[in-house]
Scaffold this active site. Structure first.
Site, PDB file in Angstrom:
ATOM      1  N   HIS A 100      29.360 -37.848 -35.672  1.00  0.00           N
ATOM      2  CA  HIS A 100      28.799 -36.921 -35.374  1.00  0.00           C
ATOM      3  C   HIS A 100      28.917 -36.425 -33.423  1.00  0.00           C
ATOM      4  O   HIS A 100      28.560 -35.446 -32.856  1.00  0.00           O
ATOM      5  CB  HIS A 100      27.111 -35.450 -35.615  1.00  0.00           C
ATOM      6  CG  HIS A 100      28.176 -34.602 -35.444  1.00  0.00           C
ATOM      7  ND1 HIS A 100      26.576 -33.519 -36.646  1.00  0.00           N
ATOM      8  CD2 HIS A 100      28.418 -33.322 -34.962  1.00  0.00           C
ATOM      9  CE1 HIS A 100      26.914 -32.029 -36.208  1.00  0.00           C
ATOM     10  NE2 HIS A 100      28.292 -31.935 -35.581  1.00  0.00           N
ATOM     11  N   ASP A 128      24.123 -28.694 -40.467  1.00  0.00           N
ATOM     12  CA  ASP A 128      23.342 -29.871 -40.831  1.00  0.00           C
ATOM     13  C   ASP A 128      22.278 -29.737 -40.841  1.00  0.00           C
ATOM     14  O   ASP A 128      21.715 -29.276 -41.140  1.00  0.00           O
ATOM     15  CB  ASP A 128      23.971 -30.581 -39.330  1.00  0.00           C
ATOM     16  CG  ASP A 128      23.517 -32.281 -39.533  1.00  0.00           C
ATOM     17  OD1 ASP A 128      23.167 -32.715 -39.954  1.00  0.00           O
ATOM     18  OD2 ASP A 128      23.975 -31.975 -38.039  1.00  0.00           O
ATOM     19  N   HIS A 130      19.992 -31.951 -40.044  1.00  0.00           N
ATOM     20  CA  HIS A 130      19.755 -32.542 -38.756  1.00  0.00           C
ATOM     21  C   HIS A 130      20.569 -31.770 -37.686  1.00  0.00           C
ATOM     22  O   HIS A 130      21.221 -30.929 -37.697  1.00  0.00           O
ATOM     23  CB  HIS A 130      20.150 -34.095 -39.194  1.00  0.00           C
ATOM     24  CG  HIS A 130      20.045 -35.207 -38.723  1.00  0.00           C
ATOM     25  ND1 HIS A 130      21.144 -34.956 -40.516  1.00  0.00           N
ATOM     26  CD2 HIS A 130      19.444 -36.116 -39.756  1.00  0.00           C
ATOM     27  CE1 HIS A 130      20.645 -36.370 -41.375  1.00  0.00           C
ATOM     28  NE2 HIS A 130      19.438 -36.299 -41.075  1.00  0.00           N
ATOM     29  N   HIS A 145      23.968 -40.012 -32.834  1.00  0.00           N
ATOM     30  CA  HIS A 145      25.172 -39.101 -33.560  1.00  0.00           C
ATOM     31  C   HIS A 145      23.395 -38.580 -33.086  1.00  0.00           C
ATOM     32  O   HIS A 145      23.981 -36.756 -34.182  1.00  0.00           O
ATOM     33  CB  HIS A 145      25.840 -39.866 -34.625  1.00  0.00           C
ATOM     34  CG  HIS A 145      24.794 -40.214 -35.746  1.00  0.00           C
ATOM     35  ND1 HIS A 145      24.937 -40.019 -36.999  1.00  0.00           N
ATOM     36  CD2 HIS A 145      23.316 -40.928 -35.855  1.00  0.00           C
ATOM     37  CE1 HIS A 145      23.810 -40.433 -37.939  1.00  0.00           C
ATOM     38  NE2 HIS A 145      23.728 -41.209 -36.606  1.00  0.00           N
ATOM     39  N   GLU A 279      30.977 -36.608 -40.490  1.00  0.00           N
ATOM     40  CA  GLU A 279      30.184 -38.021 -41.330  1.00  0.00           C
ATOM     41  C   GLU A 279      30.568 -38.266 -42.222  1.00  0.00           C
ATOM     42  O   GLU A 279      29.527 -38.664 -42.885  1.00  0.00           O
ATOM     43  CB  GLU A 279      28.603 -37.598 -41.034  1.00  0.00           C
ATOM     44  CG  GLU A 279      28.305 -37.195 -39.571  1.00  0.00           C
ATOM     45  CD  GLU A 279      27.219 -38.492 -38.826  1.00  0.00           C
ATOM     46  OE1 GLU A 279      27.382 -39.285 -39.479  1.00  0.00           O
ATOM     47  OE2 GLU A 279      26.912 -38.545 -37.496  1.00  0.00           O
TER      48      GLU A 279
HETATM   49  N1  ARG Z   1      17.299 -37.707 -35.893  1.00  0.00           N
HETATM   50  C1  ARG Z   1      17.477 -39.037 -36.624  1.00  0.00           C
HETATM   51  C2  ARG Z   1      18.490 -39.890 -35.350  1.00  0.00           C
HETATM   52  O1  ARG Z   1      18.329 -39.528 -34.386  1.00  0.00           O
HETATM   53  C3  ARG Z   1      19.414 -38.387 -37.264  1.00  0.00           C
HETATM   54  C4  ARG Z   1      20.292 -38.490 -37.002  1.00  0.00           C
HETATM   55  C5  ARG Z   1      21.482 -37.716 -37.718  1.00  0.00           C
HETATM   56  N2  ARG Z   1      22.462 -37.282 -37.099  1.00  0.00           N
HETATM   57  C6  ARG Z   1      23.665 -37.591 -37.767  1.00  0.00           C
HETATM   58  N3  ARG Z   1      24.739 -36.718 -37.244  1.00  0.00           N
HETATM   59  N4  ARG Z   1      24.352 -37.564 -39.264  1.00  0.00           N
HETATM   60  O2  ARG Z   1      18.542 -40.856 -35.469  1.00  0.00           O
HETATM   61 MN    MN Z   2      24.530 -34.345 -37.868  1.00  0.00          MN
HETATM   62 MN    MN Z   3      23.015 -34.821 -39.866  1.00  0.00          MN
END
Ligand code: ARG
Ligand code: MN
Ligand code: MN
Ligand code: MN
Length: 309
Positions: A100, A128, A130, A145, A279
């Site tokens: 991402h 998402d 997240h 990401h 992803e």
């Molecule tokens: N919040 C976590 C981090 O900053 C997970 C991020 C996941 N992002 C994603 N694009 N899948 O590491």
């Molecule tokens: Mn993401």
């Molecule tokens: Mn995610």
């Protein structure tokens, strides 16, 4: 409709190899043929999955806790130009990721093109598990990401050109034009950012409470009609039951139909200008990889206007 496809075989925004193989897997499952034959779209595609190996720096030490900052910065800058070049001609841009972090490239590219063509700001619907809005300082993982939204909105700032300083005001997104759907794993620092900036977010709790139909009405109502929409869809928004092959899976997510429904509602607005599908990692949970790829392609077809009847 005219579509431009950018295939970004990039995994440097996070530590797990394999997400770079997703564009080829999505295409080999028939994506581009379906767009051309079933949806009657004119597809522009250079036929390549880019791996950006030529951009790999000789050395890339951590900076402000970010991992591989120079490589991710160089790749996203290049993606930004690729997306801009399609969007400036009025093409709808479909970007196949990749992790991402590449949204720093895609969203900056469409934001700039739409400013120039229409003198308008884009809105982003970020689907998402997240929020991906950590700043380098709030991130526990250092994985970029998890940070693209903070750089795109200017919440994270950096002057060094080779560490995202290439992002200029014309590339940026207003926090007021951002809507999240599907959230369920938000870091502590991210919660504070969402609260402090009044960012519109529909978590899985909201989906359960109101149903996805009402959530989409509210999300699109917030954006307002006739605003160009960039949809950035992380496959981990779906429950791992439907999309297990992804790097940071979180249980309790959207069903396959809810994911397709979100995409259909955005298609119905007629305002979609760009779509990211990111992803998918076919090398994780190999048994579920074909399901995950099919789910990704289904979301893409729905967003590009495939209807049930
Ligand atoms: N919040 C976590 C981090 O900053 C997970 C991020 C996941 N992002 C994603 N694009 N899948 O590491
Ligand atoms: Mn993401
Ligand atoms: Mn995610
Ligand atoms: Mn977390």
């Amino acid at each position: 409709h005219d579509v431009g496809v950018v295939a970004v075989g990039f995994s440097g925004g996070q530590p797990k190899p394999g997400v770079d193989a997703a564009p080829m897997a999505l295409i080999e499952a028939g994506l581009i043929k379906e767009l051309e034959n079933d949806l009657d779209m004119k597809v522009a595609f250079d036929g390549q999955v880019h791996n950006y190996a030529e951009l790999l720096p000789a050395e890339d030490p951590e900076y402000r806790g970010m991992k591989r900052p120079k490589f991710v910065s160089a790749v996203t800058k290049t993606v930004s130009d690729q997306v801009y070049n399609y969007a400036k001609d009025g093409k709808l841009v479909l970007t196949l990721g990749g992790d991402h972090s590449i949204a720093m490239g895609t969203i900056s590219g469409t934001a700039k093109a739409v400013r120039e063509r229409l003198g308008r700001e884009i809105a982003v619907i970020w689907v998402d598990a997240h929020a991906d809005i950590n700043t380098p300082e709030t991130s526990d993982s250092g994985n970029i990401h998890g940070m693209p939204v903070s750089f795109l909105t200017g919440l994270a700032k950096e002057d060094r050109e080779d560490c995202f300083g290439w992002l200029k005001p014309e590339h940026m997104l207003s926090t007021k034009k951002l809507v999240y759907i599907g959230l369920r794993d938000i870091d502590r620092g991210e919660k504070k950012i969402l609260r402090d900036h009044g960012i519109k977010a529909f978590s899985m709790h909201d989906v359960d409470r109101h149903g996805i139909g009402k959530v989409m009405d509210m999300a699109l109502g917030w954006i307002g009609s006739d605003t160009p929409i960039h949809l950035s869809f992380d496959i981990d928004a779906l429950d791992p039951m439907w999309a297990p092959s992804t790097g940071t899976a979180v249980r309790g997510g959207l069903t396959l139909r809810e994911g397709d429904f979100i995409a259909e509602c955005v298609a119905e607005t007629g305002s979609l200008i760009a779509l990211d599908l990111v992803e998918v990692n076919p090398s994780l949970d190999e048994v579920g990889a074909s399901d995950t790829i099919r789910a990704g392609n289904s979301i893409i077809r729905c967003a590009l206007g495939d209807t049930l009847l």
